[in-house]
Design a protein around this motif. Structure first.
Motif, PDB file in Angstrom:
ATOM      1  N   GLY A 174      49.162  38.655   2.209  1.00 34.46           N
ATOM      2  CA  GLY A 174      47.904  39.374   2.034  1.00 34.46           C
ATOM      3  C   GLY A 174      46.897  39.031   3.101  1.00 34.46           C
ATOM      4  N   ASP A 175      45.858  39.872   3.124  1.00 31.84           N
ATOM      5  CA  ASP A 175      44.751  39.698   4.063  1.00 31.84           C
ATOM      6  C   ASP A 175      43.739  38.781   3.389  1.00 31.84           C
ATOM      7  OD1 ASP A 175      42.417  39.936   5.505  1.00 31.84           O
ATOM      8  OD2 ASP A 175      42.515  42.126   5.690  1.00 31.84           O
ATOM      9  N   ILE A 176      43.506  37.630   3.975  1.00 40.49           N
ATOM     10  CA  ILE A 176      42.630  36.635   3.346  1.00 40.49           C
ATOM     11  C   ILE A 176      41.195  37.165   3.168  1.00 40.49           C
ATOM     12  CG2 ILE A 176      42.048  35.440   5.509  1.00 40.49           C
ATOM     13  CD1 ILE A 176      42.576  33.793   2.054  1.00 40.49           C
ATOM     14  N   VAL A 177      40.788  38.100   4.027  1.00 39.79           N
ATOM     15  CA  VAL A 177      39.428  38.658   3.899  1.00 39.79           C
ATOM     16  C   VAL A 177      39.276  39.344   2.541  1.00 39.79           C
ATOM     17  CG1 VAL A 177      37.728  40.221   4.931  1.00 39.79           C
ATOM     18  CG2 VAL A 177      39.335  39.011   6.407  1.00 39.79           C
ATOM     19  N   TYR A 198      47.940  31.987   3.060  1.00 44.54           N
ATOM     20  CA  TYR A 198      48.015  33.452   3.135  1.00 44.54           C
ATOM     21  C   TYR A 198      48.372  33.916   4.542  1.00 44.54           C
ATOM     22  CZ  TYR A 198      46.098  34.408  -1.476  1.00 44.54           C
ATOM     23  OH  TYR A 198      45.921  34.517  -2.827  1.00 44.54           O
ATOM     24  N   GLU A 199      49.261  34.907   4.589  1.00 39.76           N
ATOM     25  CA  GLU A 199      49.643  35.515   5.879  1.00 39.76           C
ATOM     26  C   GLU A 199      49.740  37.019   5.657  1.00 39.76           C
ATOM     27  OE1 GLU A 199      50.233  34.651   9.254  1.00 39.76           O
ATOM     28  OE2 GLU A 199      50.505  36.818   9.286  1.00 39.76           O
ATOM     29  N   GLN A 200      49.185  37.775   6.605  1.00 36.11           N
ATOM     30  CA  GLN A 200      49.181  39.230   6.406  1.00 36.11           C
ATOM     31  C   GLN A 200      50.431  39.915   6.943  1.00 36.11           C
ATOM     32  OE1 GLN A 200      45.601  40.637   8.251  1.00 36.11           O
ATOM     33  NE2 GLN A 200      46.265  40.156  10.319  1.00 36.11           N
ATOM     34  N   LEU A 210      40.969  27.766   8.046  1.00 32.61           N
ATOM     35  CA  LEU A 210      41.068  29.147   8.544  1.00 32.61           C
ATOM     36  C   LEU A 210      41.457  29.141  10.012  1.00 32.61           C
ATOM     37  CD1 LEU A 210      37.838  30.712   6.945  1.00 32.61           C
ATOM     38  CD2 LEU A 210      40.196  30.870   6.095  1.00 32.61           C
ATOM     39  N   ASP A 211      42.598  29.726  10.307  1.00 33.55           N
ATOM     40  CA  ASP A 211      43.065  29.881  11.694  1.00 33.55           C
ATOM     41  C   ASP A 211      43.363  31.364  11.893  1.00 33.55           C
ATOM     42  OD1 ASP A 211      44.235  29.737  14.162  1.00 33.55           O
ATOM     43  OD2 ASP A 211      45.890  28.424  13.583  1.00 33.55           O
ATOM     44  N   THR A 212      42.311  32.184  11.733  1.00 35.22           N
ATOM     45  CA  THR A 212      42.437  33.633  11.916  1.00 35.22           C
ATOM     46  C   THR A 212      41.245  34.111  12.756  1.00 35.22           C
ATOM     47  OG1 THR A 212      41.111  34.282  10.009  1.00 35.22           O
ATOM     48  CG2 THR A 212      43.446  33.906   9.598  1.00 35.22           C
ATOM     49  N   LEU A 213      41.441  35.185  13.503  1.00 36.81           N
ATOM     50  CA  LEU A 213      40.362  35.681  14.359  1.00 36.81           C
ATOM     51  C   LEU A 213      39.175  36.193  13.547  1.00 36.81           C
ATOM     52  CD1 LEU A 213      42.447  37.556  17.096  1.00 36.81           C
ATOM     53  CD2 LEU A 213      41.305  35.334  17.270  1.00 36.81           C
ATOM     54  N   ASP A 214      39.465  36.596  12.282  1.00 39.80           N
ATOM     55  CA  ASP A 214      38.395  37.172  11.459  1.00 39.80           C
ATOM     56  C   ASP A 214      37.793  36.158  10.478  1.00 39.80           C
ATOM     57  OD1 ASP A 214      40.542  36.931   9.765  1.00 39.80           O
ATOM     58  OD2 ASP A 214      40.881  39.086   9.539  1.00 39.80           O
ATOM     59  N   ALA A 215      37.868  34.877  10.809  1.00 40.14           N
ATOM     60  CA  ALA A 215      37.380  33.827   9.893  1.00 40.14           C
ATOM     61  C   ALA A 215      35.933  34.075   9.445  1.00 40.14           C
ATOM     62  CB  ALA A 215      37.502  32.458  10.564  1.00 40.14           C
ATOM     63  N   PRO A 254      51.463  28.037  17.080  1.00 35.50           N
ATOM     64  CA  PRO A 254      51.069  27.121  16.018  1.00 35.50           C
ATOM     65  C   PRO A 254      49.916  26.227  16.468  1.00 35.50           C
ATOM     66  CG  PRO A 254      53.096  26.349  17.053  1.00 35.50           C
ATOM     67  CD  PRO A 254      52.706  27.623  17.756  1.00 35.50           C
ATOM     68  N   MET A 255      49.218  25.656  15.505  1.00 35.22           N
ATOM     69  CA  MET A 255      48.137  24.748  15.853  1.00 35.22           C
ATOM     70  C   MET A 255      48.731  23.471  16.439  1.00 35.22           C
ATOM     71  SD  MET A 255      44.948  23.532  13.492  1.00 35.22           S
ATOM     72  CE  MET A 255      44.558  25.150  12.899  1.00 35.22           C
ATOM     73  N   MET A 256      48.052  22.906  17.440  1.00 36.23           N
ATOM     74  CA  MET A 256      48.554  21.677  18.075  1.00 36.23           C
ATOM     75  C   MET A 256      48.317  20.484  17.157  1.00 36.23           C
ATOM     76  SD  MET A 256      49.624  22.104  21.289  1.00 36.23           S
ATOM     77  CE  MET A 256      49.299  20.564  22.117  1.00 36.23           C
TER      78      MET A 256
HETATM   79  C1  LIG Z   1      47.290  31.437  15.205  1.00 38.97           C
HETATM   80  S1  LIG Z   1      48.254  31.953  13.886  1.00 38.97           S
HETATM   81  C2  LIG Z   1      48.199  30.619  12.739  1.00 38.97           C
HETATM   82  C3  LIG Z   1      49.065  29.475  13.120  1.00 38.97           C
HETATM   83  C4  LIG Z   1      49.236  28.451  12.022  1.00 38.97           C
HETATM   84  N1  LIG Z   1      47.977  27.805  11.689  1.00 38.97           N
HETATM   85  C5  LIG Z   1      50.271  27.425  12.416  1.00 38.97           C
HETATM   86  O1  LIG Z   1      49.929  26.247  12.641  1.00 38.97           O
HETATM   87  O2  LIG Z   1      51.461  27.783  12.517  1.00 38.97           O
HETATM   88  C6  LIG Z   1      47.217  33.122  13.076  1.00 38.97           C
HETATM   89  C7  LIG Z   1      47.913  33.856  11.968  1.00 38.97           C
HETATM   90  O3  LIG Z   1      46.949  34.443  11.119  1.00 38.97           O
HETATM   91  C8  LIG Z   1      47.427  35.673  10.657  1.00 38.97           C
HETATM   92  N2  LIG Z   1      46.243  36.419  10.218  1.00 38.97           N
HETATM   93  C9  LIG Z   1      45.267  36.948  11.014  1.00 38.97           C
HETATM   94  N3  LIG Z   1      44.299  37.503  10.247  1.00 38.97           N
HETATM   95  C10 LIG Z   1      44.681  37.320   8.958  1.00 38.97           C
HETATM   96  C11 LIG Z   1      44.101  37.679   7.707  1.00 38.97           C
HETATM   97  N4  LIG Z   1      42.940  38.332   7.642  1.00 38.97           N
HETATM   98  N5  LIG Z   1      44.762  37.330   6.558  1.00 38.97           N
HETATM   99  C12 LIG Z   1      45.948  36.671   6.620  1.00 38.97           C
HETATM  100  N6  LIG Z   1      46.551  36.316   7.779  1.00 38.97           N
HETATM  101  C13 LIG Z   1      45.914  36.622   8.939  1.00 38.97           C
HETATM  102  C14 LIG Z   1      48.152  36.235  11.858  1.00 38.97           C
HETATM  103  O4  LIG Z   1      49.090  37.237  11.478  1.00 38.97           O
HETATM  104  C15 LIG Z   1      48.803  34.986  12.443  1.00 38.97           C
HETATM  105  O5  LIG Z   1      50.083  34.812  11.928  1.00 38.97           O
END
Ligand SMILES: C[S@@+](CC[C@H](N)C(=O)[O-])C[C@H]1O[C@@H](n2cnc3c(N)ncnc32)[C@H](O)[C@@H]1O
Length: 247
Positions: free
Chosen positions: A147-150, A120-122, A165-170, A75-77
């Motif tokens: 769903g996939d936010i992209v 959104y969560e995939q 946005l807290d996803t690698l593909d932001a 989770p985010m700090m």
């Molecule tokens: C680091 S975690 C997020 C933590 C969250 N912000 C928290 O405080 O608990 C990243 C999450 O993004 C999800 N994720 C990654 N790419 C995504 C996408 N394109 N669409 C939706 N969810 C995505 C991952 O499955 C993962 O659960």
């Protein structure tokens, strides 16, 4: 009294706490607590273990969910969440778009302030965990979507004051952000690495956001001991960079 509750005691100079989600007996190393007693208690009251150790009853707040809620991923700090809240000026009339939900910790903090949070969560298994965490936090304004936010951001017909946005593909989501942001709204991107931060900033600049800044928040707890007072030697190291952009 509704669950969850926090049971906290200070024993031999140390704080111990338990995040309790249901009735029954709670076995601790300071004795057994009969949680049926909570029926007649209010927050701020105390209950005792069979060894006579008193525990204060508290209502959990967002930092307690960060500390105790079930986690799917990292989770985010709270220090980084604070930077997002202060940097965007999040307020009680705001509608927020959040992705990915993960454990739902950021969504819980956001949902305690904003009018509406759509997150959104995939991964279905992560949604189930986050749903339970958000229900325990008693937040009716937080809606989780699968769903996939992209992909999903292209089909949204709602508008938002803040996007987190807290996803690698932001970087692949950012080009579509202006379509769903109110004028003057903020985008906040959390990136653990410089490489991701640079990708996000490139996408932000190409998308035409006017104001952009990237911040790293360093938190230093101060330790108070008999020997002296100084920043704690056990500190939180690097977590991530936050890029804030305004459209
Ligand atoms: C680091 S975690 C997020 C933590 C969250 N912000 C928290 O405080 O608990 C990243 C999450 O993004 C999800 N994720 C990654 N790419 C995504 C996408 N394109 N669409 C939706 N969810 C995505 C991952 O499955 C993962 O659960």
């Amino acid at each position: 009294m509704d669950f969850p509750v926090l049971l906290k005691t200070f024993h031999e100079g140390k704080m111990k706490e338990y995040f309790v989600m249901q009735k029954g007996k709670l076995h601790t190393d300071l004795g057994i607590l009969d949680l049926e007693e909570l029926e007649t208690k209010s927050f701020g009251d105390r209950i005792s273990s069979h060894l006579g150790i008193e525990f204060i009853v508290q209502k959990p707040r967002a930092p307690d969910f960060f500390a105790h809620a079930k986690r799917s991923g990292a989770p985010m700090m709270p220090k980084d969440i604070g930077t997002i809240i202060s940097g965007t000026g999040l307020c009680s009339s705001d509608h927020v778009l959040d992705a990915g939900t993960g454990s739902g910790i950021l969504a819980i903090y956001l949902g305690g302030i904003a009018e509406k949070v759509i997150s959104y969560e995939q991964r279905e298994d992560f949604i189930e965990i986050a749903k339970k965490n958000i229900a325990l936090a008693g937040l009716s304004g937080v809606e989780l979507r699968s769903g996939d936010i992209v992909e999903e951001i292209r089909n949204l017909d709602e508008k938002f004051d803040v996007i987190t946005l807290d996803t690698l593909d932001a970087a692949h989501v950012i080009p579509y952000a202006p379509e769903v942001l109110y004028p003057g709204g903020f985008l906040a991107v959390y990136s653990p690495f410089f490489e991701q931060t640079k990708e996000a900033r490139k996408a932000i600049e190409e998308t035409g956001f006017a104001e952009v800044r990237t911040i790293e928040t360093i938190e230093r707890e101060i330790s108070f001991t008999e020997r002296g007072t100084r920043p704690s030697t056990a500190r939180v190291g690097h977590t991530g960079f936050i890029t804030l952009a305004r459209y």
